[in-house]
Design a protein around this motif. Structure first.
Motif, PDB file in Angstrom:
ATOM      1  N   LEU A 162       0.822  -1.081  -0.049  1.00  0.00           N
ATOM      2  CA  LEU A 162       0.147  -0.001   0.069  1.00  0.00           C
ATOM      3  C   LEU A 162       1.188   1.020   0.002  1.00  0.00           C
ATOM      4  O   LEU A 162       0.536   2.363  -0.640  1.00  0.00           O
ATOM      5  CB  LEU A 162      -0.774   0.015   1.273  1.00  0.00           C
ATOM      6  N   TYR A 163       1.839   1.182   0.811  1.00  0.00           N
ATOM      7  CA  TYR A 163       2.733   2.439   0.940  1.00  0.00           C
ATOM      8  C   TYR A 163       3.522   2.559  -0.449  1.00  0.00           C
ATOM      9  O   TYR A 163       3.640   3.616  -1.013  1.00  0.00           O
ATOM     10  CB  TYR A 163       3.961   2.307   2.000  1.00  0.00           C
ATOM     11  N   LEU A 164       4.086   1.239  -1.054  1.00  0.00           N
ATOM     12  CA  LEU A 164       4.739   1.348  -2.531  1.00  0.00           C
ATOM     13  C   LEU A 164       3.770   1.915  -3.547  1.00  0.00           C
ATOM     14  O   LEU A 164       4.269   2.632  -4.198  1.00  0.00           O
ATOM     15  CB  LEU A 164       5.195   0.015  -2.694  1.00  0.00           C
ATOM     16  N   GLY A 165       2.494   1.488  -3.506  1.00  0.00           N
ATOM     17  CA  GLY A 165       1.689   2.210  -4.317  1.00  0.00           C
ATOM     18  C   GLY A 165       1.622   3.761  -4.163  1.00  0.00           C
ATOM     19  O   GLY A 165       1.472   4.408  -5.468  1.00  0.00           O
ATOM     20  N   SER A 166       1.519   4.171  -3.030  1.00  0.00           N
ATOM     21  CA  SER A 166       1.462   5.495  -2.759  1.00  0.00           C
ATOM     22  C   SER A 166       2.822   6.196  -3.427  1.00  0.00           C
ATOM     23  O   SER A 166       2.655   7.314  -3.935  1.00  0.00           O
ATOM     24  CB  SER A 166       1.430   5.799  -1.119  1.00  0.00           C
ATOM     25  N   GLY A 167       3.826   5.650  -2.989  1.00  0.00           N
ATOM     26  CA  GLY A 167       4.996   6.344  -3.647  1.00  0.00           C
ATOM     27  C   GLY A 167       5.213   6.236  -5.213  1.00  0.00           C
ATOM     28  O   GLY A 167       5.754   7.405  -5.551  1.00  0.00           O
ATOM     29  N   ILE A 168       4.909   5.126  -5.531  1.00  0.00           N
ATOM     30  CA  ILE A 168       5.206   4.982  -6.859  1.00  0.00           C
ATOM     31  C   ILE A 168       4.264   5.797  -7.741  1.00  0.00           C
ATOM     32  O   ILE A 168       4.452   6.715  -8.728  1.00  0.00           O
ATOM     33  CB  ILE A 168       4.862   3.543  -7.435  1.00  0.00           C
ATOM     34  N   GLY A 169       3.011   5.945  -7.284  1.00  0.00           N
ATOM     35  CA  GLY A 169       1.771   6.808  -8.153  1.00  0.00           C
ATOM     36  C   GLY A 169       2.077   8.115  -7.917  1.00  0.00           C
ATOM     37  O   GLY A 169       2.199   8.828  -8.893  1.00  0.00           O
ATOM     38  N   LEU A 170       2.628   8.507  -6.900  1.00  0.00           N
ATOM     39  CA  LEU A 170       2.810  10.041  -6.654  1.00  0.00           C
ATOM     40  C   LEU A 170       4.137  10.317  -7.340  1.00  0.00           C
ATOM     41  O   LEU A 170       4.162  11.442  -7.975  1.00  0.00           O
ATOM     42  CB  LEU A 170       2.950  10.478  -5.145  1.00  0.00           C
ATOM     43  N   GLY A 171       5.070   9.385  -7.357  1.00  0.00           N
ATOM     44  CA  GLY A 171       6.352   9.913  -8.203  1.00  0.00           C
ATOM     45  C   GLY A 171       5.995   9.802  -9.386  1.00  0.00           C
ATOM     46  O   GLY A 171       6.569  10.966 -10.175  1.00  0.00           O
ATOM     47  N   LEU A 172       5.284   9.205 -10.138  1.00  0.00           N
ATOM     48  CA  LEU A 172       4.627   9.297 -11.685  1.00  0.00           C
ATOM     49  C   LEU A 172       3.888  10.645 -11.688  1.00  0.00           C
ATOM     50  O   LEU A 172       4.255  11.340 -12.817  1.00  0.00           O
ATOM     51  CB  LEU A 172       3.852   8.294 -11.832  1.00  0.00           C
ATOM     52  N   LEU A 173       3.179  10.910 -11.006  1.00  0.00           N
ATOM     53  CA  LEU A 173       2.358  12.422 -10.916  1.00  0.00           C
ATOM     54  C   LEU A 173       3.286  13.573 -10.856  1.00  0.00           C
ATOM     55  O   LEU A 173       3.010  14.340 -11.617  1.00  0.00           O
ATOM     56  CB  LEU A 173       1.346  12.379  -9.794  1.00  0.00           C
ATOM     57  N   LEU A 174       4.539  13.291 -10.017  1.00  0.00           N
ATOM     58  CA  LEU A 174       5.385  14.477  -9.741  1.00  0.00           C
ATOM     59  C   LEU A 174       6.050  14.587 -11.162  1.00  0.00           C
ATOM     60  O   LEU A 174       6.442  15.897 -11.654  1.00  0.00           O
ATOM     61  CB  LEU A 174       6.285  14.008  -8.739  1.00  0.00           C
TER      62      LEU A 174
ATOM     63  N   VAL B 127       7.576  20.201   8.022  1.00  0.00           N
ATOM     64  CA  VAL B 127       7.927  20.336   6.681  1.00  0.00           C
ATOM     65  C   VAL B 127       6.676  20.533   5.971  1.00  0.00           C
ATOM     66  O   VAL B 127       6.927  20.515   4.530  1.00  0.00           O
ATOM     67  CB  VAL B 127       8.477  19.044   6.239  1.00  0.00           C
ATOM     68  N   SER B 128       5.178  20.834   6.523  1.00  0.00           N
ATOM     69  CA  SER B 128       4.271  21.135   5.467  1.00  0.00           C
ATOM     70  C   SER B 128       4.383  22.288   4.505  1.00  0.00           C
ATOM     71  O   SER B 128       3.539  22.413   3.747  1.00  0.00           O
ATOM     72  CB  SER B 128       2.918  21.194   6.438  1.00  0.00           C
ATOM     73  N   THR B 129       5.331  23.263   4.815  1.00  0.00           N
ATOM     74  CA  THR B 129       5.431  24.382   3.728  1.00  0.00           C
ATOM     75  C   THR B 129       5.722  23.795   2.338  1.00  0.00           C
ATOM     76  O   THR B 129       5.760  24.436   1.321  1.00  0.00           O
ATOM     77  CB  THR B 129       6.225  25.556   4.198  1.00  0.00           C
ATOM     78  N   ASN B 130       6.679  22.791   2.330  1.00  0.00           N
ATOM     79  CA  ASN B 130       7.112  22.002   1.075  1.00  0.00           C
ATOM     80  C   ASN B 130       5.991  21.407   0.398  1.00  0.00           C
ATOM     81  O   ASN B 130       4.868  21.465   0.721  1.00  0.00           O
ATOM     82  CB  ASN B 130       8.253  21.278   1.381  1.00  0.00           C
ATOM     83  N   ASP B 131       6.490  20.915  -0.871  1.00  0.00           N
ATOM     84  CA  ASP B 131       5.431  20.526  -1.851  1.00  0.00           C
ATOM     85  C   ASP B 131       4.952  19.196  -1.282  1.00  0.00           C
ATOM     86  O   ASP B 131       5.459  18.273  -0.814  1.00  0.00           O
ATOM     87  CB  ASP B 131       6.280  20.015  -3.255  1.00  0.00           C
ATOM     88  N   ALA B 132       3.448  19.341  -0.995  1.00  0.00           N
ATOM     89  CA  ALA B 132       2.902  18.181  -0.359  1.00  0.00           C
ATOM     90  C   ALA B 132       2.692  16.766  -1.028  1.00  0.00           C
ATOM     91  O   ALA B 132       3.217  15.880  -0.427  1.00  0.00           O
ATOM     92  CB  ALA B 132       1.234  18.610  -0.354  1.00  0.00           C
ATOM     93  N   MET B 133       2.834  16.922  -2.474  1.00  0.00           N
ATOM     94  CA  MET B 133       3.109  15.591  -3.150  1.00  0.00           C
ATOM     95  C   MET B 133       4.431  14.973  -3.087  1.00  0.00           C
ATOM     96  O   MET B 133       4.510  13.724  -2.920  1.00  0.00           O
ATOM     97  CB  MET B 133       2.896  15.710  -4.550  1.00  0.00           C
ATOM     98  N   LEU B 134       5.436  16.029  -3.084  1.00  0.00           N
ATOM     99  CA  LEU B 134       6.999  15.415  -2.803  1.00  0.00           C
ATOM    100  C   LEU B 134       6.831  14.698  -1.360  1.00  0.00           C
ATOM    101  O   LEU B 134       7.473  13.360  -1.201  1.00  0.00           O
ATOM    102  CB  LEU B 134       7.783  16.348  -3.034  1.00  0.00           C
ATOM    103  N   ILE B 135       6.319  15.538  -0.332  1.00  0.00           N
ATOM    104  CA  ILE B 135       6.736  14.732   1.074  1.00  0.00           C
ATOM    105  C   ILE B 135       5.805  13.571   1.070  1.00  0.00           C
ATOM    106  O   ILE B 135       6.424  12.415   1.557  1.00  0.00           O
ATOM    107  CB  ILE B 135       5.901  15.693   2.050  1.00  0.00           C
ATOM    108  N   ALA B 136       4.653  13.479   0.529  1.00  0.00           N
ATOM    109  CA  ALA B 136       3.827  12.249   0.538  1.00  0.00           C
ATOM    110  C   ALA B 136       4.421  10.857  -0.306  1.00  0.00           C
ATOM    111  O   ALA B 136       4.630  10.024   0.154  1.00  0.00           O
ATOM    112  CB  ALA B 136       2.401  12.482   0.223  1.00  0.00           C
ATOM    113  N   GLY B 137       4.905  11.431  -1.494  1.00  0.00           N
ATOM    114  CA  GLY B 137       5.812  10.469  -2.272  1.00  0.00           C
ATOM    115  C   GLY B 137       6.872  10.014  -1.563  1.00  0.00           C
ATOM    116  O   GLY B 137       7.371   8.720  -1.622  1.00  0.00           O
TER     117      GLY B 137
END
Length: 356
Positions: free
Chosen positions: A39-51, A179-189
């Motif tokens: 589940l975490y890998l799906g999060s990281g890979i999916g957000l990485g592709l979006l980024l 660290v929430s001032t940074n790119d939210a998608m990058l942090i989550a990814g």
């Protein structure tokens, strides 16, 4: 508080809540720790592709691409959040689940919201008035009712492990705020990718076997929506609402999970469901109607985040800007004293003399 400020946190709760019954469809084919890793890998890979897609579109557009990075001074906060929330938390939960009933675990998981608020209020001095505290209590009581089964709550070593997992996630929530001032998608990814690799590796070293391609793909997709997009919105909410309020809204996730479970496995909800729904709705209403305003002073501050020019953002630019679109760049806030309604967002983390 306008409901639009609460929307990211509530949407994050909806996505995460939906992931629980969907993961239940998969758990019979995958060991719990491996499923957490996927589940975490799906999060990281999916957000990485979006980024990557987002950066490519920016390069093709009229503006240059914004650099994706976390300031070096903030890396310890992010790494701490990943260790506590992505590695230690899930590991303690999986160990606890081997010694604790599902009903007891569900009750104990409500402790996360309480611990998140306690750390935010006690350690990081985030402001909370009586109305916010009452709203938090109502939401937590709703969560307890929602997961209550007579005789299900028992004290055991497994219970201590689950409380330990909740404490880890509460620390994670508060560290992520830093660290929430940074790119939210990058942090989550980054959190998803590093936590996913760690949990998957631990599961495989423990003897777990990879599931079929269909189950593997479904796990990654559920992780992308339920963990990736949910965490991205959670970080956005931390930026605008602060930790305790975001944690309170996110505590509504079990209600969404039960509602979606009733759609997947049709059944008439019992009286506890409606009592829980009423308590959670009352808690959200108390938070939404919050009005907090007083004279306060902004200290000089430099940071980078997406913003439009308002009373807190009055600065010049070294590049062409049409003054219409919100934009992202490093900017400086000069000292400012004024009075207006506000929340403990990234610009209002000042001390309070009075509790309200």
């Amino acid at each position: 508080m306008s409901i639009r400020f609460a929307t990211p946190a509530l949407t994050a709760a909806l996505l995460f809540g939906a992931s629980t019954p969907l993961a239940k469809l998969l758990v019979g084919n995958v060991t719990p720790l491996l499923l957490a890793g996927l589940l975490y890998l799906g999060s990281g890979i999916g957000l990485g592709l979006l980024l990557a897609l987002r950066q490519w579109r920016r390069k093709e557009g009229p503006r240059t691409s914004a650099a994706l990075h976390i300031p070096r001074a903030e890396l310890p906060w992010l790494l701490g959040a990943i260790v506590f929330g992505g590695v230690l938390g899930p590991a303690l939960l999986m160990l606890g689940l081997t010694q604790t009933s599902g009903a007891s675990a569900s009750l104990l998981l409500n402790v996360e919201g309480v611990l998140t608020a306690v750390i935010a209020w006690g350690v990081f001095k985030e402001n909370a008035d009586r109305q916010i505290v009452l709203g938090m209590v109502a939401i937590v009581l709703g969560g307890i009712l929602l997961s209550w089964e007579p005789g299900g709550a028992t004290f055991s070593p497994g219970a201590l492990l689950i409380v330990g997992a909740c404490l880890c996630w509460a620390v994670d929530n508060n560290l992520t705020r830093k660290v929430s001032t940074n790119d939210a998608m990058l942090i989550a990814g980054l959190k998803g990718l590093l936590a996913g690799v760690s949990n998957t590796a631990l599961a495989l070293m423990g003897g777990a076997a990879l599931p079929s391609m269909a189950t593997l793909g479904a796990s990654l997709v559920v992780g992308f929506f339920g963990y990736g997009l949910s965490l991205t919105l959670f970080v956005v909410a931390l930026r605008t609402l602060g930790t305790a309020r975001t944690g309170a809204y996110f505590s509504v996730a079990p209600l969404f999970g039960v509602a979606i479970s009733l759609l997947l496995w049709p059944d008439l909800p019992g009286p506890l469901f409606w009592m829980a729904a009423a308590l959670m709705a009352a808690g959200v209403w108390l938070h939404v109607r919050e009005r907090h305003g007083h004279e306060h002073t902004h200290e000089p501050l430099e940071h980078s985040h997406r913003h439009a020019h308002d009373e807190h953002h009055q600065h010049t630019h070294a590049f062409d800007w049409d003054a219409k679109e919100s934009h992202t760049h490093a900017h400086r806030h000069e000292a400012l004293t004024h009075s207006h309604l506000h929340y403990p967002d990234i610009h209002h983390r000042h001390p309070h003399v009075h509790p309200d």
